[in-house]
Design a protein around this motif. Structure first.
Motif: not given
Length: 649
Positions: A113-126
């Motif tokens: 969950i942390a990996m996909v959350a970090r990807e969305a937070a860093n890209k600021q995209a779903p």
């Protein structure tokens, strides 16, 4: 080899292009059927891919709505929505709020969950994860991460974890419409997320032959693969946008796929074989039909060549083939003609239709038969090179050069020329013949005939005359006028100037209506005679049709000359006529244009003259008007003609 063999070979040779074309057509048809079947799978894959993309996008939309309606505070929130009021919009799953201090999650968060959350937070995209495999089938999850506004120093994301069958609802809804084909969705690692067939057993398994899809390195395409059931299948795939390499594949068993295009091709091939067999049988039957009269004809010809008497010749049987029956009749007629050939030739020569001749190898006339009858002069005068003295001077040089060329080349002689006959008349003749060789190929002599073709030449001359002259008045027709107009336009380069006078009779219709068409034709002939006499050597007179005439005037260097000629024409044509005992009076209107510019053409000249004629009639008839073009404006000059007179009976 027999005729049947040749006919069979001929049939095959004729059918070869058809067979080649049919083979090519079958190959192309197979390609078309195969392409159609492949396109069908590809279109299905594209349609389903768009539906699944819309389904995933709907999940993110619902998650965005949920994040908007609910206020999240703190660094981590774990919420299960299985029984929540949001289940109806597709949020039945576990929602986790993850906050990050730099790249480290705050609190205890599952690593996936942390990996996909970090990807969305860093890209600021779903962001969307691949399939997560739990310890058992019920633990399989897919994570959807939605970035949230930062809170203090922490960046945040909202993660929705759902079972794979909850995410791919579009595929589940279309199961009934997908009977007969296999549909599956794989994640970026090749694992099956959803499947239209045997989903419970296959979700989470790695798709067989996944490496073939990766090797295509394309957004869409197709390939052959083996399913988890070990079935050979044609698969069409479509990559899904907004996913980490997910793909939707649509498959059809190879046997079913091939049947869609192979069966029609096999039918075409079978039909072609049947056609070939029927053609072969027909060729053999026709061969037998032809062979019998041909064999009889061969035996008969051999007997003729052996100089058998006519009553000893074997008969030629009748044939059902029209051409052979015609040949049989022709052979019998030819035999009768052969027996009398020599006597006929002598009779014809004596009648003057032909003159038979022999040349020596040097080209001197050594013998001639029928010369006296043909020309009325002594045959002895023609021997040697004396016959050339009777050839027309205009034809002599050409004739000698042609005959010498043919004699040196050893080719057949075929020339036409004029001979002087008794009374000084020139007679058109045709000389034909060729070399007579010995066994070694050397020329012994030349032999041939001189044929009287004067009647044909006169006929050709008459036909040529009719092609350029009006049948009623014997004036030049429109064809000859156009030719002369083109010549006149070309002559303007040499400074020669001509005028075109376009004539139309006034009140001619009254003559036709009152005295009849025969009287009208007679009147036109008399008008033609008057125009000939009026123009004389000044130019060409032509009839264009009906009561329209034209004059191409030579030497029209001044307008006064053309106006003077037009005035004379109006005066002479307008004089009274006596037709079948009745007096008639017609007038004539004249349109004039000058030919002084090589940039014009015949149509333009006729159009200008016709325009001037129109204005002459509009301005009172019995007039001549000159058409002049200057700075694109038509200026019209006229003079009054004779007074109009009515038809008198």
């Amino acid at each position: 080899m027999g005729l049947n063999v040749y006919l069979l070979a001929l049939t095959l040779a004729c059918l070869l292009p058809i067979l080649a074309i049919s083979g090519f057509a079958m190959w192309r048809a197979g390609e078309a059927y195969r392409e159609t079947a492949t396109t069908r799978l590809s279109d299905t894959a594209a349609t389903l891919a768009r539906a699944i993309e819309a389904d995933i996008e709907g999940r993110f939309t619902a998650l965005t709505t949920f994040a908007t309606l609910r206020t999240f505070s703190g660094d981590m929130v774990l919420t299960t929505l299985t029984s929540s009021r949001f289940k109806g919009i597709g949020l039945d799953g576990q929602v986790t709020l993850v906050a990050f201090d730099a790249d480290t999650p705050v609190g205890k968060v599952d690593r996936r969950i942390a990996m996909v959350a970090r990807e969305a937070a860093n890209k600021q995209a779903p962001a969307l994860s691949n399939l997560y495999l739990g310890r058992k089938r019920a633990d399989f999850r897919i994570d959807l991460a939605l970035p949230l506004p930062a809170e203090g120093p922490h960046i945040r994301a909202l993660v929705l974890s759902v079972a794979p069958e909850q995410l791919i609802r579009a595929l589940q809804q279309k199961n009934e419409a997908l009977s007969g084909i296999l549909v599956a969705v794989t994640d970026g690692n090749g694992r099956i997320i959803a499947r239209s067939r045997d989903a419970e057993r296959t979700i989470g398994l790695r798709a067989p032959d996944w490496h073939k899809l990766e090797a295509r390195n394309a957004r869409s395409g197709w390939f052959e693969a083996v399913t988890t059931e070990k079935t050979k299948t044609i698969l069409a795939f479509e990559k899904l946008d907004g996913t980490p390499g997910w793909a939707l594949v649509v498959g059809e068993p190879t046997a079913v796929f091939n049947a869609r295009w192979k069966d029609p091709v096999i039918g075409l091939a079978f039909g072609a074989l049947i056609a070939l067999g029927l053609a072969t049988v027909a060729a053999m039957w026709i061969g037998r039909l032809i062979l019998r009269p041909v064999e009889a004809l061969a035996v008969h010809s051999a007997a003729v060549a052996s100089d058998h008497p006519a009553d000893a010749l074997p008969p030629i049987p009748k044939s059902l083939v029209r051409e052979f029956e015609t040949l049989r009749v022709s052979v019998e007629a030819a035999e009768a003609a052969r027996r009398n050939n020599e006597r006929r030739l002598e009779t014809v020569a004596q009648a003057g239709a032909l003159a038979l001749w022999h040349w020596s190898a040097r080209g001197d006339l050594s013998w001639v038969e029928g010369w006296s009858v043909l020309t009325g002069t002594l045959e002895s005068d023609a021997l040697g090179m004396g016959w050339l003295d009777h050839v027309h001077p205009e034809d002599r040089l050409r004739l000698v050069e042609t005959l010498e060329e043919m004699r040196e080349a050893g080719r057949m002689v075929d020339v036409e020329f004029r001979l002087r006959v008794v009374g000084g008349r020139w007679l058109w003749v045709r000389k034909r013949g060729g070399p007579v060789h010995d066994d070694n190929g050397a020329v012994l002599q030349w032999a041939g005939v001189i044929e009287d073709i004067d009647a044909r030449k006169q006929s050709e001359t008459h036909v040529a005359h009719l092609a350029h002259h009006d049948a009623l008045t014997d004036l030049a027709n429109r064809v000859m006028l156009r030719q002369r107009l083109e010549d006149a336009i070309t002559d303007t380069l040499n400074g020669k100037r001509r005028a075109l006078l376009y004539l139309d009779l006034d009140r001619f219709k009254q003559v036709n209506d009152t005295l009849g068409h025969a009287a009208g034709d007679t009147l036109l002939c008399v008008v033609a005679d008057r125009l000939r006499a009026c123009v004389a050597e000044q130019g060409l007179v032509a009839r264009l049709g009906g009561d329209e005439f034209a004059v191409l005037q030579d030497g029209a260097d001044r307008e006064e000359k053309s106006l003077a000629l037009a005035e004379r024409i109006i005066e002479i044509v307008s004089a009274p006529y006596l037709i079948d005992g009745f007096s008639a009076v017609v007038g004539v209107s004249v349109g004039i244009t000058f030919i002084a510019d090589c940039s014009s053409d015949a149509n333009a000249c006729l159009k200008r003259a016709d325009q001037a004629l129109y204005w002459a009639k509009q301005s009172g008839r019995g007039r001549a008007i000159i058409y002049e073009q200057e700075e694109n404006l038509a200026q019209l000059t006229s003079f009054a003609g004779l007074a109009t007179t009515r038809l008198q009976a």
